[in-house]
Design a protein around this motif. Structure first.
Motif, mmCIF file in Angstrom:
data_model
loop_
_atom_site.group_PDB
_atom_site.id
_atom_site.type_symbol
_atom_site.label_atom_id
_atom_site.label_comp_id
_atom_site.label_asym_id
_atom_site.label_seq_id
_atom_site.Cartn_x
_atom_site.Cartn_y
_atom_site.Cartn_z
ATOM 1 N N MET A 186 0.872 -1.384 -0.209
ATOM 2 C CA MET A 186 0.118 0.211 0.444
ATOM 3 C C MET A 186 0.728 1.493 0.071
ATOM 4 N N THR A 187 0.603 2.007 -0.963
ATOM 5 C CA THR A 187 1.445 2.944 -1.252
ATOM 6 C C THR A 187 0.679 4.051 -0.224
ATOM 7 N N ILE A 188 1.677 4.715 0.996
ATOM 8 C CA ILE A 188 1.852 6.532 1.625
ATOM 9 C C ILE A 188 1.979 7.183 0.492
ATOM 10 N N ARG A 189 0.731 8.349 0.415
ATOM 11 C CA ARG A 189 0.076 8.990 0.000
ATOM 12 C C ARG A 189 0.829 10.722 0.597
ATOM 13 N N VAL A 190 1.347 11.236 0.547
ATOM 14 C CA VAL A 190 2.377 12.305 0.894
ATOM 15 C C VAL A 190 1.929 13.573 0.410
ATOM 16 N N VAL A 191 1.414 14.504 1.244
ATOM 17 C CA VAL A 191 1.914 16.380 0.171
ATOM 18 C C VAL A 191 2.856 16.880 1.071
ATOM 19 N N VAL A 192 3.554 17.662 0.478
ATOM 20 C CA VAL A 192 5.003 18.419 1.064
ATOM 21 C C VAL A 192 4.439 20.122 0.990
ATOM 22 N N ALA A 193 4.702 20.590 2.634
ATOM 23 C CA ALA A 193 4.376 22.766 2.304
ATOM 24 C C ALA A 193 6.083 23.046 3.090
ATOM 25 N N LEU B 207 11.562 11.604 -0.072
ATOM 26 C CA LEU B 207 10.304 10.451 -0.023
ATOM 27 C C LEU B 207 9.568 9.240 -1.261
ATOM 28 N N ASN B 208 10.459 10.119 -2.247
ATOM 29 C CA ASN B 208 9.620 9.587 -3.947
ATOM 30 C C ASN B 208 10.451 8.308 -3.864
ATOM 31 N N SER B 209 12.183 8.373 -3.384
ATOM 32 C CA SER B 209 12.951 7.495 -3.342
ATOM 33 C C SER B 209 12.072 6.018 -2.981
ATOM 34 N N GLN B 210 11.512 5.912 -2.210
ATOM 35 C CA GLN B 210 10.852 4.652 -1.726
ATOM 36 C C GLN B 210 9.592 3.957 -2.224
ATOM 37 N N ASN B 211 9.559 2.317 -2.480
ATOM 38 C CA ASN B 211 8.408 2.253 -3.045
ATOM 39 C C ASN B 211 6.837 2.638 -2.562
ATOM 40 N N ASP B 212 7.179 2.817 -1.314
ATOM 41 C CA ASP B 212 6.058 3.095 -0.176
ATOM 42 C C ASP B 212 5.218 3.431 -0.677
ATOM 43 N N ILE B 213 6.117 5.174 -0.572
ATOM 44 C CA ILE B 213 5.699 6.515 -0.440
ATOM 45 C C ILE B 213 5.691 7.482 -2.066
ATOM 46 N N GLU B 214 4.692 8.158 -2.133
ATOM 47 C CA GLU B 214 4.524 8.927 -2.895
ATOM 48 C C GLU B 214 4.027 10.424 -2.498
ATOM 49 N N VAL B 215 5.033 11.243 -3.009
ATOM 50 C CA VAL B 215 4.341 12.412 -2.881
ATOM 51 C C VAL B 215 3.229 13.332 -4.295
ATOM 52 N N VAL B 216 2.256 13.133 -3.715
ATOM 53 C CA VAL B 216 1.020 13.534 -4.376
ATOM 54 C C VAL B 216 1.262 14.975 -4.973
ATOM 55 N N ALA C 289 -8.505 19.054 -1.620
ATOM 56 C CA ALA C 289 -8.204 17.902 -3.073
ATOM 57 C C ALA C 289 -8.048 16.835 -3.191
ATOM 58 N N LEU C 290 -6.634 16.139 -1.971
ATOM 59 C CA LEU C 290 -6.096 15.181 -3.250
ATOM 60 C C LEU C 290 -6.018 13.758 -1.939
ATOM 61 N N GLU C 291 -6.584 14.371 -0.769
ATOM 62 C CA GLU C 291 -6.617 13.282 0.451
ATOM 63 C C GLU C 291 -5.356 12.697 0.743
#
Length: 218
Positions: A1-8, A22-31, A46-48
């Protein structure tokens, strides 16, 4: 399961650096990424995402305001991780009190950001023993918070008080188990009962509660 992240963060270099780690990890995606608090709140709506990483000092709306906006959204499922430059930032205590799941220093190693996001996404709190405990204690003192035993706290058993005290030192469940010579599952049970009895959401709020009401009394 991919962890979806917003960075501010208002600094593009910091924002892009965290996203790259964070994007270098297979289980994390900065959306999504945001340059200020207002944009961060809009992206979360918008992205939850599973986690939003918020710098405390940002234009238009700072990280505290953004955290409050996110955490008070109806049916919010996004966990909040705060960023700060200093280990005793005037605003971090406020963030934890609002329900943020913890914080990281910007100068932390890349591995801490990865571990932090995974920990928060799993429903746990990121409490750095060398920083968070000292920070909460310091700002409780500065605010002149009375260290008194509340009615709610009286329902805790002696063992639960002991677990809460050790937890406030920033220890993980395995470390608490070793410290108290009990099984890790027993520690989890005690923490669950502590949170339930005190009406708290997670261990971050439990640590804040300890410093506000029980420090010196347990």
């Amino acid at each position: 399961m991919t962890i979806r992240v917003v960075v501010a963060d208002d600094q593009a270099l910091v924002r892009d650096g965290i996203a790259a780690v964070l994007n270098s990890q297979n289980d994390i995606e900065v959306v999504g990424s945001a340059a200020d608090g207002t944009e961060a709140v809009e992206l979360v709506a918008a992205l939850e995402p599973d986690v939003v990483v918020l710098d405390i000092r940002m234009p238009r709306l700072d990280g505290i305001g953004a955290a409050e906006a996110v955490l008070t959204r109806p049916d919010n499922r996004t966990r909040v991780m705060m960023l700060t430059t200093f280990d005793l930032d005037d605003y971090v205590y406020d963030a934890l009190s609002l329900g943020a799941s913890g914080f990281l220093l910007k100068q932390s190693p890349a591995s801490d950001f990865i571990t932090g996001v995974r920990t928060v996404a799993a429903g746990e709190s990121m409490l750095a023993p060398s920083v968070t405990t000292r920070l909460i204690a310091e700002f409780t003192r500065r605010r002149g918070t009375a260290v008194v035993e509340s009615v709610r706290a009286s329902v805790l058993t002696p063992r639960e008080r002991e677990v809460l005290q050790v937890m406030a030192r920033g220890m993980s469940n395995p470390e608490i188990a070793s410290e108290l010579s009990v099984a890790e599952e027993t520690v989890k049970t005690h923490i669950g009962r502590i949170l339930g009895k005190l009406g708290l959401r997670d261990r971050t709020q439990a640590v804040v509660y300890y410093f506000e009401h029980l420090q010196g009394r347990v």
